[in-house]
Design a protein around this motif. Sequence first.
Motif, PDB file in Angstrom:
ATOM      1  N   LEU A   1       3.071   5.993  -3.194  1.00 45.57           N
ATOM      2  CA  LEU A   1       4.082   6.929  -3.684  1.00 45.57           C
ATOM      3  C   LEU A   1       4.229   6.856  -5.199  1.00 45.57           C
ATOM      4  CD1 LEU A   1       6.863   6.722  -0.938  1.00 45.57           C
ATOM      5  CD2 LEU A   1       5.087   8.461  -1.250  1.00 45.57           C
ATOM      6  N   THR A   2       3.877   5.712  -5.831  1.00 47.40           N
ATOM      7  CA  THR A   2       3.934   5.650  -7.298  1.00 47.40           C
ATOM      8  C   THR A   2       2.812   6.468  -7.938  1.00 47.40           C
ATOM      9  OG1 THR A   2       2.513   3.687  -7.663  1.00 47.40           O
ATOM     10  CG2 THR A   2       4.841   3.288  -7.143  1.00 47.40           C
ATOM     11  N   LEU A   3       1.871   6.939  -7.126  1.00 50.78           N
ATOM     12  CA  LEU A   3       0.771   7.758  -7.641  1.00 50.78           C
ATOM     13  C   LEU A   3       1.096   9.241  -7.588  1.00 50.78           C
ATOM     14  CD1 LEU A   3      -2.198   5.939  -5.821  1.00 50.78           C
ATOM     15  CD2 LEU A   3      -0.961   5.254  -7.887  1.00 50.78           C
ATOM     16  N   THR A   4       2.246   9.589  -7.023  1.00 56.09           N
ATOM     17  CA  THR A   4       2.636  10.988  -6.892  1.00 56.09           C
ATOM     18  C   THR A   4       3.486  11.421  -8.084  1.00 56.09           C
ATOM     19  OG1 THR A   4       4.692  10.514  -5.694  1.00 56.09           O
ATOM     20  CG2 THR A   4       2.659  10.690  -4.385  1.00 56.09           C
ATOM     21  N   ARG A   5       3.685  12.712  -8.209  1.00 50.77           N
ATOM     22  CA  ARG A   5       4.503  13.230  -9.308  1.00 50.77           C
ATOM     23  C   ARG A   5       5.936  12.683  -9.232  1.00 50.77           C
ATOM     24  NH1 ARG A   5       3.692  17.825 -12.348  1.00 50.77           N
ATOM     25  NH2 ARG A   5       1.509  17.240 -12.006  1.00 50.77           N
ATOM     26  N   ALA A   6       6.480  12.607  -8.017  1.00 49.20           N
ATOM     27  CA  ALA A   6       7.838  12.074  -7.857  1.00 49.20           C
ATOM     28  C   ALA A   6       7.889  10.584  -8.167  1.00 49.20           C
ATOM     29  CB  ALA A   6       8.335  12.322  -6.434  1.00 49.20           C
ATOM     30  N   CYS A   7       6.797   9.878  -7.884  1.00 48.34           N
ATOM     31  CA  CYS A   7       6.659   8.456  -8.201  1.00 48.34           C
ATOM     32  C   CYS A   7       7.707   7.595  -7.491  1.00 48.34           C
ATOM     33  CB  CYS A   7       6.767   8.253  -9.712  1.00 48.34           C
ATOM     34  SG  CYS A   7       6.335   6.587 -10.272  1.00 48.34           S
ATOM     35  N   SER A   8       8.173   8.053  -6.324  1.00 46.27           N
ATOM     36  CA  SER A   8       9.237   7.304  -5.671  1.00 46.27           C
ATOM     37  C   SER A   8       9.362   7.677  -4.211  1.00 46.27           C
ATOM     38  CB  SER A   8      10.571   7.564  -6.384  1.00 46.27           C
ATOM     39  OG  SER A   8      11.606   6.765  -5.850  1.00 46.27           O
ATOM     40  N   LEU A   9      10.226   6.956  -3.548  1.00 45.79           N
ATOM     41  CA  LEU A   9      10.614   7.208  -2.166  1.00 45.79           C
ATOM     42  C   LEU A   9      11.706   8.268  -2.128  1.00 45.79           C
ATOM     43  CD1 LEU A   9      10.700   6.018   0.858  1.00 45.79           C
ATOM     44  CD2 LEU A   9      12.545   4.562  -0.011  1.00 45.79           C
ATOM     45  N   ASP A  10      11.643   9.157  -1.131  1.00 45.42           N
ATOM     46  CA  ASP A  10      12.737  10.099  -0.902  1.00 45.42           C
ATOM     47  C   ASP A  10      13.768   9.396  -0.030  1.00 45.42           C
ATOM     48  OD1 ASP A  10      14.497  12.096  -0.073  1.00 45.42           O
ATOM     49  OD2 ASP A  10      12.932  13.629   0.012  1.00 45.42           O
ATOM     50  N   THR A  11      14.911   9.047  -0.613  1.00 46.92           N
ATOM     51  CA  THR A  11      15.911   8.252   0.098  1.00 46.92           C
ATOM     52  C   THR A  11      16.832   9.088   0.981  1.00 46.92           C
ATOM     53  OG1 THR A  11      17.391   8.330  -1.829  1.00 46.92           O
ATOM     54  CG2 THR A  11      15.901   6.441  -1.649  1.00 46.92           C
TER      55      THR A  11
ATOM     56  N   GLU B   1       5.952   3.911   4.259  1.00 44.25           N
ATOM     57  CA  GLU B   1       4.921   4.213   5.254  1.00 44.25           C
ATOM     58  C   GLU B   1       5.310   5.435   6.081  1.00 44.25           C
ATOM     59  OE1 GLU B   1       2.394   1.831   8.689  1.00 44.25           O
ATOM     60  OE2 GLU B   1       4.482   1.270   8.333  1.00 44.25           O
ATOM     61  N   SER B   2       6.572   5.490   6.519  1.00 44.58           N
ATOM     62  CA  SER B   2       7.035   6.633   7.306  1.00 44.58           C
ATOM     63  C   SER B   2       6.930   7.926   6.503  1.00 44.58           C
ATOM     64  CB  SER B   2       8.491   6.415   7.754  1.00 44.58           C
ATOM     65  OG  SER B   2       8.577   5.334   8.645  1.00 44.58           O
ATOM     66  N   GLU B   3       7.296   7.858   5.215  1.00 47.30           N
ATOM     67  CA  GLU B   3       7.222   9.070   4.393  1.00 47.30           C
ATOM     68  C   GLU B   3       5.776   9.507   4.174  1.00 47.30           C
ATOM     69  OE1 GLU B   3       8.460  10.807   0.000  1.00 47.30           O
ATOM     70  OE2 GLU B   3       9.623   9.163   0.878  1.00 47.30           O
ATOM     71  N   VAL B   4       4.897   8.548   3.898  1.00 45.99           N
ATOM     72  CA  VAL B   4       3.481   8.889   3.701  1.00 45.99           C
ATOM     73  C   VAL B   4       2.916   9.541   4.960  1.00 45.99           C
ATOM     74  CG1 VAL B   4       1.175   7.897   3.402  1.00 45.99           C
ATOM     75  CG2 VAL B   4       3.048   7.164   1.912  1.00 45.99           C
ATOM     76  N   ILE B   5       3.226   8.983   6.129  1.00 41.70           N
ATOM     77  CA  ILE B   5       2.730   9.559   7.385  1.00 41.70           C
ATOM     78  C   ILE B   5       3.312  10.943   7.610  1.00 41.70           C
ATOM     79  CG2 ILE B   5       2.768   9.327   9.899  1.00 41.70           C
ATOM     80  CD1 ILE B   5       2.690   6.272   9.483  1.00 41.70           C
ATOM     81  N   ALA B   6       4.614  11.081   7.394  1.00 43.11           N
ATOM     82  CA  ALA B   6       5.261  12.378   7.615  1.00 43.11           C
ATOM     83  C   ALA B   6       4.672  13.444   6.693  1.00 43.11           C
ATOM     84  CB  ALA B   6       6.768  12.255   7.395  1.00 43.11           C
TER      85      ALA B   6
ATOM     86  N   HIS C   1       1.246   1.929 -10.467  1.00 44.35           N
ATOM     87  CA  HIS C   1       1.183   0.461 -10.517  1.00 44.35           C
ATOM     88  C   HIS C   1       1.620  -0.186  -9.206  1.00 44.35           C
ATOM     89  CE1 HIS C   1       2.486  -3.414 -12.905  1.00 44.35           C
ATOM     90  NE2 HIS C   1       1.698  -3.682 -11.873  1.00 44.35           N
ATOM     91  N   GLY C   2       2.902  -0.181  -8.904  1.00 40.74           N
ATOM     92  CA  GLY C   2       3.427  -0.874  -7.733  1.00 40.74           C
ATOM     93  C   GLY C   2       4.938  -0.869  -7.771  1.00 40.74           C
ATOM     94  N   ILE C   3       5.548  -1.859  -7.132  1.00 41.22           N
ATOM     95  CA  ILE C   3       7.008  -1.869  -7.065  1.00 41.22           C
ATOM     96  C   ILE C   3       7.553  -3.244  -7.441  1.00 41.22           C
ATOM     97  CG2 ILE C   3       7.202  -0.008  -5.381  1.00 41.22           C
ATOM     98  CD1 ILE C   3       7.722  -3.597  -4.286  1.00 41.22           C
ATOM     99  N   VAL C   4       8.831  -3.254  -7.776  1.00 38.99           N
ATOM    100  CA  VAL C   4       9.586  -4.480  -7.995  1.00 38.99           C
ATOM    101  C   VAL C   4      10.852  -4.408  -7.151  1.00 38.99           C
ATOM    102  CG1 VAL C   4      10.867  -5.890  -9.658  1.00 38.99           C
ATOM    103  CG2 VAL C   4       8.748  -4.771 -10.356  1.00 38.99           C
ATOM    104  N   VAL C   5      11.125  -5.465  -6.422  1.00 39.44           N
ATOM    105  CA  VAL C   5      12.367  -5.575  -5.664  1.00 39.44           C
ATOM    106  C   VAL C   5      13.127  -6.783  -6.202  1.00 39.44           C
ATOM    107  CG1 VAL C   5      13.403  -6.054  -3.410  1.00 39.44           C
ATOM    108  CG2 VAL C   5      11.443  -4.511  -3.578  1.00 39.44           C
ATOM    109  N   CYS C   6      14.368  -6.577  -6.590  1.00 40.42           N
ATOM    110  CA  CYS C   6      15.189  -7.650  -7.139  1.00 40.42           C
ATOM    111  C   CYS C   6      16.382  -7.926  -6.224  1.00 40.42           C
ATOM    112  CB  CYS C   6      15.720  -7.275  -8.525  1.00 40.42           C
ATOM    113  SG  CYS C   6      14.441  -6.970  -9.752  1.00 40.42           S
TER     114      CYS C   6
ATOM    115  N   PRO D   1       0.766  -1.252   0.000  1.00 41.44           N
ATOM    116  CA  PRO D   1       0.000   0.000   0.000  1.00 41.44           C
ATOM    117  C   PRO D   1       0.792   1.295   0.000  1.00 41.44           C
ATOM    118  CG  PRO D   1      -0.294  -1.227   2.053  1.00 41.44           C
ATOM    119  CD  PRO D   1       0.372  -2.151   1.105  1.00 41.44           C
ATOM    120  N   ASN D   2       1.771   1.433   0.866  1.00 40.74           N
ATOM    121  CA  ASN D   2       2.439   2.729   0.967  1.00 40.74           C
ATOM    122  C   ASN D   2       3.415   2.984  -0.171  1.00 40.74           C
ATOM    123  OD1 ASN D   2       1.550   3.948   3.706  1.00 40.74           O
ATOM    124  ND2 ASN D   2       1.957   1.812   4.167  1.00 40.74           N
ATOM    125  N   ALA D   3       4.115   1.940  -0.590  1.00 41.63           N
ATOM    126  CA  ALA D   3       5.002   2.101  -1.749  1.00 41.63           C
ATOM    127  C   ALA D   3       4.184   2.409  -2.996  1.00 41.63           C
ATOM    128  CB  ALA D   3       5.839   0.838  -1.949  1.00 41.63           C
ATOM    129  N   THR D   4       3.058   1.706  -3.157  1.00 42.06           N
ATOM    130  CA  THR D   4       2.199   1.968  -4.310  1.00 42.06           C
ATOM    131  C   THR D   4       1.627   3.378  -4.248  1.00 42.06           C
ATOM    132  OG1 THR D   4       1.642  -0.378  -4.509  1.00 42.06           O
ATOM    133  CG2 THR D   4       0.149   1.194  -5.566  1.00 42.06           C
TER     134      THR D   4
END
Length: 246
Positions: free
Chosen positions: A119-129, A200-205, A176-181, A114-117
Amino acid sequence: MHNTISIDMALFHEAHIASLREDLALALRAAAHHGLGEGVCNHFSVALPQDPNKFLLNPRGLMWQEVQADDIVMVDSNGKRLAGRYDIEPSAMFIHAAIHRITKKNCVLHSHMPNATALTLTRACSLDTTLSQNAMRFHGRVMVDHHYNGLALDHTEGERIANAMNGADIGFLGNHGIVVCGDRLDYAYDDLYYLERACESEVIARSTGLPLNPASLEISREVARQSSGERLQSELFFKALRRTLG
């Protein structure tokens, strides 16, 4: 003597495949336990070391929490089922076969967690690392694919996603979602779990509306280096999951 060696190697490979089936089924049940699944959709796969053109995949129609080792299906890169009593989902085969073949990664975990997906719906489409410590472990390892093209129902879309990975371990697929390899399933599952925790932490923050406090790029790179250099925690986590989830 030659025949004895051949038999011994065949038994070794058979035992290794059985172990991979157990690990893959455990990873799926763990993901369900951690709330990372979505109905009977999404898939995890592991390539066979002795033949990377074949891989193990969870079957169509089963909830992740019910998957056992003997439910796992073996398929080849053309989507032909080689072993297993269940069917396979076409979109799973097209995405996973292409990523295994093109990126040469042993493990491919695809989830709409849920939370990673989100973030794929946002303009950045990613996690802020540069935000949480959990996020920093992925610094420099993330690919973003902004080009959502609908369901992956042919080789073309699977190959497009695989090429977009461009060697990255983590793929954020827009809308869409994520892929982890990864090269090892215990490491890949650990990354999947902590990726969702970081998201999840980023979405909450962000939901608080308060100003964010990113770390420096130098610190983010250092945490990524530290995390990649010490994976004992990943191994211990997977062993703990085996003890607690069976």
